[in-house]
Write an enzyme that holds these catalytic residues in place. Structure first.
Site, PDB file in Angstrom:
ATOM      1  N   ASP A   8      15.409  32.372  61.793  1.00 56.82           N
ATOM      2  CA  ASP A   8      16.226  31.897  62.053  1.00 56.82           C
ATOM      3  C   ASP A   8      17.115  30.604  63.323  1.00 56.82           C
ATOM      4  O   ASP A   8      17.745  31.015  64.784  1.00 56.82           O
ATOM      5  CB  ASP A   8      17.061  33.554  62.824  1.00 56.82           C
ATOM      6  CG  ASP A   8      17.237  33.961  61.543  1.00 56.82           C
ATOM      7  OD1 ASP A   8      16.459  33.948  60.343  1.00 56.82           O
ATOM      8  OD2 ASP A   8      17.622  35.359  62.014  1.00 56.82           O
ATOM      9  N   ASP A  48      19.822  33.539  58.379  1.00 57.21           N
ATOM     10  CA  ASP A  48      20.442  34.224  58.494  1.00 57.21           C
ATOM     11  C   ASP A  48      22.065  33.241  58.058  1.00 57.21           C
ATOM     12  O   ASP A  48      22.213  32.279  58.566  1.00 57.21           O
ATOM     13  CB  ASP A  48      20.919  34.600  60.465  1.00 57.21           C
ATOM     14  CG  ASP A  48      21.952  35.736  60.532  1.00 57.21           C
ATOM     15  OD1 ASP A  48      21.157  36.533  59.748  1.00 57.21           O
ATOM     16  OD2 ASP A  48      22.290  36.092  60.857  1.00 57.21           O
ATOM     17  N   HIS A  50      24.852  35.003  56.664  1.00 54.64           N
ATOM     18  CA  HIS A  50      26.395  35.880  56.044  1.00 54.64           C
ATOM     19  C   HIS A  50      27.496  35.256  55.431  1.00 54.64           C
ATOM     20  O   HIS A  50      28.318  33.740  55.518  1.00 54.64           O
ATOM     21  CB  HIS A  50      26.578  36.718  57.570  1.00 54.64           C
ATOM     22  CG  HIS A  50      25.776  37.170  58.643  1.00 54.64           C
ATOM     23  ND1 HIS A  50      24.844  38.089  57.321  1.00 54.64           N
ATOM     24  CD2 HIS A  50      25.704  36.917  59.354  1.00 54.64           C
ATOM     25  CE1 HIS A  50      23.527  38.808  58.280  1.00 54.64           C
ATOM     26  NE2 HIS A  50      24.427  37.474  59.548  1.00 54.64           N
ATOM     27  N   HIS A  83      29.090  34.677  62.942  1.00 56.49           N
ATOM     28  CA  HIS A  83      27.817  33.922  62.828  1.00 56.49           C
ATOM     29  C   HIS A  83      27.666  33.608  61.940  1.00 56.49           C
ATOM     30  O   HIS A  83      27.355  34.384  60.839  1.00 56.49           O
ATOM     31  CB  HIS A  83      26.519  34.558  64.124  1.00 56.49           C
ATOM     32  CG  HIS A  83      26.215  35.472  63.498  1.00 56.49           C
ATOM     33  ND1 HIS A  83      26.538  37.413  63.591  1.00 56.49           N
ATOM     34  CD2 HIS A  83      24.979  36.101  63.153  1.00 56.49           C
ATOM     35  CE1 HIS A  83      25.826  37.305  62.841  1.00 56.49           C
ATOM     36  NE2 HIS A  83      24.612  37.417  62.732  1.00 56.49           N
ATOM     37  N   LYS A 108      18.873  34.875  54.417  1.00 51.88           N
ATOM     38  CA  LYS A 108      19.097  36.713  54.084  1.00 51.88           C
ATOM     39  C   LYS A 108      20.542  36.772  54.825  1.00 51.88           C
ATOM     40  O   LYS A 108      21.392  35.998  55.646  1.00 51.88           O
ATOM     41  CB  LYS A 108      18.408  37.288  55.157  1.00 51.88           C
ATOM     42  CG  LYS A 108      18.039  36.826  56.658  1.00 51.88           C
ATOM     43  CD  LYS A 108      16.750  37.102  57.494  1.00 51.88           C
ATOM     44  CE  LYS A 108      16.470  36.320  58.656  1.00 51.88           C
ATOM     45  NZ  LYS A 108      18.081  37.160  59.997  1.00 51.88           N
ATOM     46  N   CYS A 153      15.871  40.007  64.723  1.00 48.30           N
ATOM     47  CA  CYS A 153      15.093  39.345  63.449  1.00 48.30           C
ATOM     48  C   CYS A 153      13.779  39.540  63.254  1.00 48.30           C
ATOM     49  O   CYS A 153      12.708  38.997  62.669  1.00 48.30           O
ATOM     50  CB  CYS A 153      16.145  37.949  63.264  1.00 48.30           C
ATOM     51  SG  CYS A 153      17.128  38.308  62.414  1.00 48.30           S
TER      52      CYS A 153
HETATM   53  C1  VGL Z   1      20.389  38.374  64.464  1.00 45.58           C
HETATM   54  C2  VGL Z   1      22.252  39.542  65.240  1.00 45.58           C
HETATM   55  C3  VGL Z   1      22.630  39.220  64.069  1.00 45.58           C
HETATM   56  C4  VGL Z   1      18.820  37.080  64.576  1.00 45.58           C
HETATM   57  C5  VGL Z   1      20.855  37.935  63.777  1.00 45.58           C
HETATM   58  O1  VGL Z   1      18.934  36.544  63.975  1.00 45.58           O
HETATM   59  O2  VGL Z   1      18.000  38.192  65.720  1.00 45.58           O
HETATM   60  N1  VGL Z   1      20.432  38.928  64.911  1.00 45.58           N
HETATM   61  N2  VGL Z   1      21.578  38.570  63.314  1.00 45.58           N
HETATM   62 ZN    ZN Z   2      23.025  38.044  61.573  1.00 49.44          ZN
END
Ligand code: VGL
Ligand code: ZN
Length: 207
Positions: A8, A48, A50, A83, A108, A153
């Site tokens: 990420d 990430d 979403h 995010h 993901k 993550c």
């Molecule tokens: C993450 C919070 C929400 C991360 C992803 O990449 O650590 N943290 N989504």
């Molecule tokens: Zn996230």
């Protein structure tokens, strides 16, 4: 076969992003050194990813503010700011990251009803992303991982790597990673170590 797993390293988790991790952008130059080192047979990056209105977003829950606890599909869930929405600037890899060297991108967090901290499976452990099968198919025996965020993550990906790929050596590269909460980072490192993840720095990874 040795794989580097970059977790990420996206605009959203860097200063200026929607869920900024303190010093998140400082992992980029270290990650690039690792990418360019020639030490790895395979470079994998998670993203990430979403949909708008994802159930982990506080904005999807009436009366909830970011960083409060809420529930998602009946389970406790940290409420995050919106995010890394698919195809947004926030979801893009940091522009300084050497993305041309990435062999495989594992996205993901697409299911709006469950969060997915781990690059291997959703938080409810019901749905797999396919990353474990991908790494198994390529006979990966060693995984070094790093990125953002250590206490979310990165940690969950490391723990799943140990559990789902029991014959693989897993190492966490501390100076190529940053976390959201300093206390959470210490707990995450402890947790990873307890579960068999080696804690190293980039000097050791590059040696
Ligand atoms: C993450 C919070 C929400 C991360 C992803 O990449 O650590 N943290 N989504
Ligand atoms: Zn996230």
């Amino acid at each position: 076969m040795k794989a580097l797993l970059l977790i990420d390293i996206q605009n959203g988790f860097c200063p200026g992003g929607n869920l900024p991790v303190p010093e998140g952008d400082q992992v980029v130059s270290v990650a690039n050194q690792l990418i360019d080192s020639g030490k790895y047979d395979l470079i994998v990056a998670s993203q990430d990813w979403h949909p708008a209105g994802h159930g982990s977003f506080a904005s999807s829950h009436a009366g909830k503010k970011p960083f409060e606890m809420g529930t998602l599909s009946g389970k406790p869930q940290m409420m995050w700011p919106d995010h890394c929405v698919q195809n947004s600037k926030d979801a893009e890899f940091h522009p300084g990251l050497h993305v041309d060297a990435i062999d495989f991108i594992q996205q993901k967090g697409q299911n709006p009803a469950v969060d997915s901290y781990s690059a291997f499976r959703d938080n409810d452990q019901a749905a797999l992303t396919g990353l474990a099968a991908y790494l198994r198919n390529r006979d990966v025996t060693e995984i070094d991982l790093c990125g953002l965020a250590t206490d979310y993550c990165v940690k969950f990906s490391a723990l799943d790597a140990v559990e789902m790929l029991p014959d693989v050596t897993v190492r966490f590269i501390e100076d190529a990673s940053r976390g959201i909460d300093p206390v959470g980072v210490l707990a995450a490192i402890d947790d990873m170590r307890t579960h068999g993840v080696a804690i190293i720095d980039s000097k050791e990874a590059l040696a």
